[in-house]
Enzyme design. Structure first.
Site, mmCIF file in Angstrom:
data_model
loop_
_atom_site.group_PDB
_atom_site.id
_atom_site.type_symbol
_atom_site.label_atom_id
_atom_site.label_comp_id
_atom_site.label_asym_id
_atom_site.label_seq_id
_atom_site.Cartn_x
_atom_site.Cartn_y
_atom_site.Cartn_z
ATOM 1 N N ARG A 167 0.833 -1.210 0.000
ATOM 2 C CA ARG A 167 0.000 0.000 0.000
ATOM 3 C C ARG A 167 0.871 1.266 0.000
ATOM 4 N NH1 ARG A 167 -2.227 -3.742 -1.018
ATOM 5 N NH2 ARG A 167 -4.154 -4.645 -0.209
ATOM 6 N N SER A 241 -11.173 -0.601 3.305
ATOM 7 C CA SER A 241 -10.314 -0.852 4.469
ATOM 8 C C SER A 241 -9.718 0.463 4.971
ATOM 9 C CB SER A 241 -9.197 -1.823 4.104
ATOM 10 O OG SER A 241 -9.728 -3.077 3.752
ATOM 11 N N GLU A 337 -5.232 3.890 5.954
ATOM 12 C CA GLU A 337 -4.993 3.845 4.510
ATOM 13 C C GLU A 337 -5.455 5.128 3.825
ATOM 14 O OE1 GLU A 337 -6.005 0.591 2.060
ATOM 15 O OE2 GLU A 337 -5.464 -0.945 3.519
#
Length: 341
Positions: A167, A241, A337
């Site tokens: 990520r 998420s 995130e």
């Protein structure tokens, strides 16, 4: 052709959390030339900038976004090359990522099906190095077209120069706020080989009695799994998420295992371990719980939702409360995130 500049723009429909916020100024980018016009603009060129794609990875925490909102709307999908080894596809940065996946399947090209139903745009995909069900964008990315916000110059970065991680990418670090992605190229290898080793996908295929999956059946599996776990943003505002799965070394993982033997972890190629943040959040009692108008989704503890009328500050307060609980119980700090503005 002049820039498409708007003032006092409502952002609720432009972010999947459905947060009420406004952009003081917003410019719509439909080509690399538009970016160069922004750079050359006597006022906008020097202004702080915030790049907005599909709004699926952002949390607005203020009533007004003072930075210039650069709305990415470059369109277009085309096949650049197609031979016995691979298919090379060029995609505009403003295209819906899921639409790109479905387009490739409709054309008979497999390779992206594990990344189905990930919200957001193609231009945002490299920033986050999106990934799901055993595949990451970096596994399929050939190159990225960018325009520098300082010089206005265009450049093409090979995937090897994007410094991809879990990520993570150069666009979240060294190039954050300094350039904008206007397009990407994807290389889909031939012959197609299914990526079907992820546990949820394996179980779905077994349940359906499919021994030799096609790209379409992997796509169907991923869509079914995601829909069973993740809320529709049209019903419950969310950004997918909210937290990354923490990556730790063997020593830390073993220390946590001693006290929490049931914790879910996955070994990585470099000898580290990815720990399941959703498991930890649930272990702290947050799954399905609310804090004011913000809540934790009952089917997936990684997903924070807007129960209706929540502000960005409400969502952030819930995120901080979860971080505090996980830190106290496991000694780890969960990293968000979404980009928090």
């Amino acid at each position: 052709m002049s820039l498409d500049i708007e003032s006092d723009v409502p952002l609720r429909a432009l972010n999947t959390f459905g947060i009420e916020a406004r952009a003081r100024r917003l410019v719509r980018i439909r080509s690399a030339r538009d970016v160069r016009q922004v750079v050359d603009h006597p006022e906008l060129g020097r202004a702080p900038k915030f790049i907005l794609g599909g709004g699926s990875n952002v949390l607005f925490t203020k009533d007004v976004c003072d930075a210039l909102v650069v709305k990415m709307e470059v369109r277009g999908i085309r096949v650049v090359e197609d031979d016995a080894r691979a298919t090379l596809i060029e995609v505009g940065g403003g295209e819906s990522w899921h639409d790109v996946v479905t387009w490739t399947l409709a054309q008979g090209f497999g390779g992206l099906e594990n990344l189905a139903l990930i919200p957001g745009t193609a231009g945002a995909a490299p920033v986050q190095n999106i990934g799901a069900y055993g595949l990451e964008l970096s596994d399929r990315l050939e190159s990225v077209d960018v325009v520098d916000f300082v010089t206005g110059r265009s450049a093409t970065l090979p995937a090897a120069h994007c410094r991809f991680g879990y990520r993570d990418s150069i666009f979240k670090r060294e190039l954050a706020g300094k350039s904008v992605i206007t397009g990407i190229r994807l290389r889909l290898p031939k012959p197609w080989v299914p990526v079907a080793g992820y546990a949820d996908v394996e179980r779905w295929l077994q349940r359906e009695g499919i021994g030799q999956p096609s790209p379409q059946t992997i796509f169907d599996a991923v869509c079914a799994i995601r829909r069973s776990k993740l809320p529709d943003p049209a019903q419950w505002g969310n950004a997918g998420s909210f937290f990354k799965n923490p990556v730790v070394n063997r020593t830390i993982r073993n220390e946590i295992l001693e006290e929490h033997p049931d914790i879910v972890s996955y070994p990585l190629e470099d000898g580290t371990y990815k720990l399941a943040a959703a498991w930890m959040i649930a272990a702290c009692g947050w799954k399905g719980q609310d804090l004011g108008k913000a809540g934790v989704h009952a089917q997936q503890a990684l997903v924070l939702v807007n129960r209706g009328g929540a502000s960005g500050a409400d969502i952030l307060a819930l995120a901080h409360a979860i971080q505090d609980s996980v830190r106290r119980k496991f000694g780890l700090t969960l990293e968000p995130e979404p980009v928090i503005v």
